[in-house]
Scaffold this active site. Structure first.
Site, PDB file in Angstrom:
ATOM      1  N   MET A  81       9.459 -27.240  58.806  1.00 56.83           N
ATOM      2  CA  MET A  81       9.170 -27.276  60.179  1.00 56.83           C
ATOM      3  C   MET A  81      10.093 -27.532  61.061  1.00 56.83           C
ATOM      4  SD  MET A  81       5.127 -27.461  60.632  1.00 56.83           S
ATOM      5  CE  MET A  81       5.028 -29.111  60.821  1.00 56.83           C
ATOM      6  N   HIS A  88      14.571 -33.791  53.837  1.00 54.67           N
ATOM      7  CA  HIS A  88      14.847 -32.281  53.607  1.00 54.67           C
ATOM      8  C   HIS A  88      16.071 -32.111  52.720  1.00 54.67           C
ATOM      9  CE1 HIS A  88      12.176 -32.203  57.406  1.00 54.67           C
ATOM     10  NE2 HIS A  88      11.610 -31.375  56.856  1.00 54.67           N
ATOM     11  N   SER A 240       9.361 -35.777  60.236  1.00 51.96           N
ATOM     12  CA  SER A 240       9.858 -35.561  61.440  1.00 51.96           C
ATOM     13  C   SER A 240       8.895 -36.158  62.550  1.00 51.96           C
ATOM     14  CB  SER A 240       9.730 -34.193  61.545  1.00 51.96           C
ATOM     15  OG  SER A 240      10.344 -33.473  60.393  1.00 51.96           O
TER      16      SER A 240
HETATM   17  P1  AMP Z   1       7.855 -30.479  56.823  1.00 54.50           P
HETATM   18  O1  AMP Z   1       9.030 -29.995  57.564  1.00 54.50           O
HETATM   19  O2  AMP Z   1       7.372 -31.838  57.378  1.00 54.50           O
HETATM   20  O3  AMP Z   1       7.103 -29.262  57.012  1.00 54.50           O
HETATM   21  O4  AMP Z   1       8.246 -30.638  55.384  1.00 54.50           O
HETATM   22  C1  AMP Z   1       8.995 -29.600  54.832  1.00 54.50           C
HETATM   23  C2  AMP Z   1       8.896 -30.041  53.135  1.00 54.50           C
HETATM   24  O5  AMP Z   1       9.476 -31.374  53.291  1.00 54.50           O
HETATM   25  C3  AMP Z   1       7.573 -30.351  52.698  1.00 54.50           C
HETATM   26  O6  AMP Z   1       7.397 -29.706  51.279  1.00 54.50           O
HETATM   27  C4  AMP Z   1       7.382 -31.594  52.909  1.00 54.50           C
HETATM   28  O7  AMP Z   1       6.580 -32.262  51.770  1.00 54.50           O
HETATM   29  C5  AMP Z   1       8.790 -32.286  52.549  1.00 54.50           C
HETATM   30  N1  AMP Z   1       8.972 -33.673  53.055  1.00 54.50           N
HETATM   31  C6  AMP Z   1       8.926 -34.086  54.100  1.00 54.50           C
HETATM   32  N2  AMP Z   1       9.126 -35.492  53.905  1.00 54.50           N
HETATM   33  C7  AMP Z   1       9.193 -35.683  53.163  1.00 54.50           C
HETATM   34  C8  AMP Z   1       9.617 -36.953  52.170  1.00 54.50           C
HETATM   35  N3  AMP Z   1       9.817 -38.279  52.801  1.00 54.50           N
HETATM   36  N4  AMP Z   1       9.784 -36.955  51.164  1.00 54.50           N
HETATM   37  C9  AMP Z   1       9.706 -35.846  50.228  1.00 54.50           C
HETATM   38  N5  AMP Z   1       9.268 -34.887  50.622  1.00 54.50           N
HETATM   39  C10 AMP Z   1       9.289 -34.608  52.068  1.00 54.50           C
END
Ligand code: AMP
Length: 331
Positions: A81, A88, A240
């Site tokens: 997102m 990321h 985020s």
């Molecule tokens: P988001 O942008 O928050 O939707 O996350 C995108 C991807 O990054 C998703 O697969 C999340 O699980 C992964 N992600 C976000 N934060 C972490 C983290 N601290 N450790 C591992 N994966 C993460």
């Protein structure tokens, strides 16, 4: 200006890494290295468009562009997102490895309205477009798919993807409709970008389990690759949403990881005991309000009574208005 920056970094990369001649100049003195750079710059000036394209991320914002044929390279997708951070970056690194040297890494950035429940943070979710582009560029992403909500969803849409078992607990209980939104958008991204593999983080443990189930049940021919949780130096899982925290809340939020570790390290077998220990640590921190703490089986996500090798402890805790999640395997 853009052309000049690309030109300079291309010259630097060629001197240090990519230029086939750089090895033979590796031990050369400073003046011959300068000469090499000048030669390269002269070469770059002759065809700047080609060079800046090679160094740049291809940014696509429409479904038609993203589905354009032919597509020959192995593609590994990292759905996000945006508001990209260290975690990321790790997903992108893993995607690059999985894509291989001839494959391509695609990142999607889409703040998906369907997965935000009414009254949540959809409007204020950070959208730092330029910073995200820069992040992708320096992470070596090949393709960035960043559509608008109107591009992704028709006004009269009437088809959704819903997983109905794993979605009913934990996040699904606290955020009704969330996983229906997640599954719908991930299925659409899979159809639009047709990746060979996709990378997800274990931080969203339940989401990962649900995506795996969806891929199995709907026969998507896509490998799902999981990446362990990436943490800040003080243990807080990167997110985020961490940027919503004020300095006091940010400091207190480290209690999440501490609670998980304390519960695991106590070595208790009873899930109730494990939960109680985590609760006690979190309740000891001012500003923290527990949404849930549960021990479940890592595949079925069903609550368990006795912690075993496949158990995972999951927590969701509010700090002010910000809701954070975290988890730890108990094996
Ligand atoms: P988001 O942008 O928050 O939707 O996350 C995108 C991807 O990054 C998703 O697969 C999340 O699980 C992964 N992600 C976000 N934060 C972490 C983290 N601290 N450790 C591992 N994966 C993460």
């Amino acid at each position: 200006m853009r052309g000049r920056i690309a030109l300079q970094s291309t010259a630097r990369e060629m001197v240090h890494e990519r230029c086939p001649f750089s090895r033979s100049f590796g031990s050369a003195d400073a003046s011959s290295r300068r000469f090499l750079a000048v030669v390269i710059v002269d070469f770059a000036i002759r065809d700047p468009t080609e060079l800046s394209e090679a160094a740049d991320v291809k940014i696509l914002s429409t479904v038609a562009e993203a589905q354009a044929k032919p597509r020959v390279k192995r593609r590994v997708l990292v759905p996000t997102m945006g508001a990209l951070h260290k975690a990321h970056g790790e997903l992108i690194r893993v995607a690059r490895e999985a894509a291989g040297k001839d494959g391509e890494v695609a990142v999607s950035i889409f703040v998906n309205p369907l997965q935000f429940e009414p009254g949540s943070d959809y409007k204020r979710y950070p959208r730092p477009e330029k910073a995200d582009e820069k992040f992708c560029r320096s992470a070596g992403v090949d393709l960035l798919f960043r559509p608008s909500a109107d591009e992704v969803y028709e006004n009269d849409r009437s088809t959704f993807v819903e997983e109905t078992s794993l979605s009913s607990t934990l996040e699904g209980k606290s955020r009704p409709g969330h996983f229906r939104g997640v599954c719908t958008v991930v299925a659409k991204l899979f159809n639009i970008l047709a990746p060979d593999a996709a990378v997800f983080g274990e931080k969203d443990f339940q989401q990962l389990a649900i995506i795996r189930r969806m891929v199995r049940d709907l026969n998507f021919d896509i490998d799902i690759i999981a990446v362990p949780i990436v943490r800040e130096g003080d243990g807080l899982a990167c997110s985020s949403r961490n940027q919503y925290l004020n300095p006091k809340e940010r400091k207190r939020a480290t209690v999440l990881h501490k609670a998980l570790l304390a519960a695991k390290d106590a070595g208790k077998k009873s899930a109730d005991d494990v939960v109680r220990i985590a609760q006690k640590v979190i309740n000891g921190a001012p500003l923290a309000r527990i949404d849930y703490i549960e021990v479940v089986d890592s595949e079925t996500l069903k609550p368990i009574e006795i912690a075993g090798p496949s158990s995972v402890l999951l927590v969701a805790v509010f700090f002010g208005k910000t809701r954070l999640i975290d988890n730890l395997r108990l094996n």
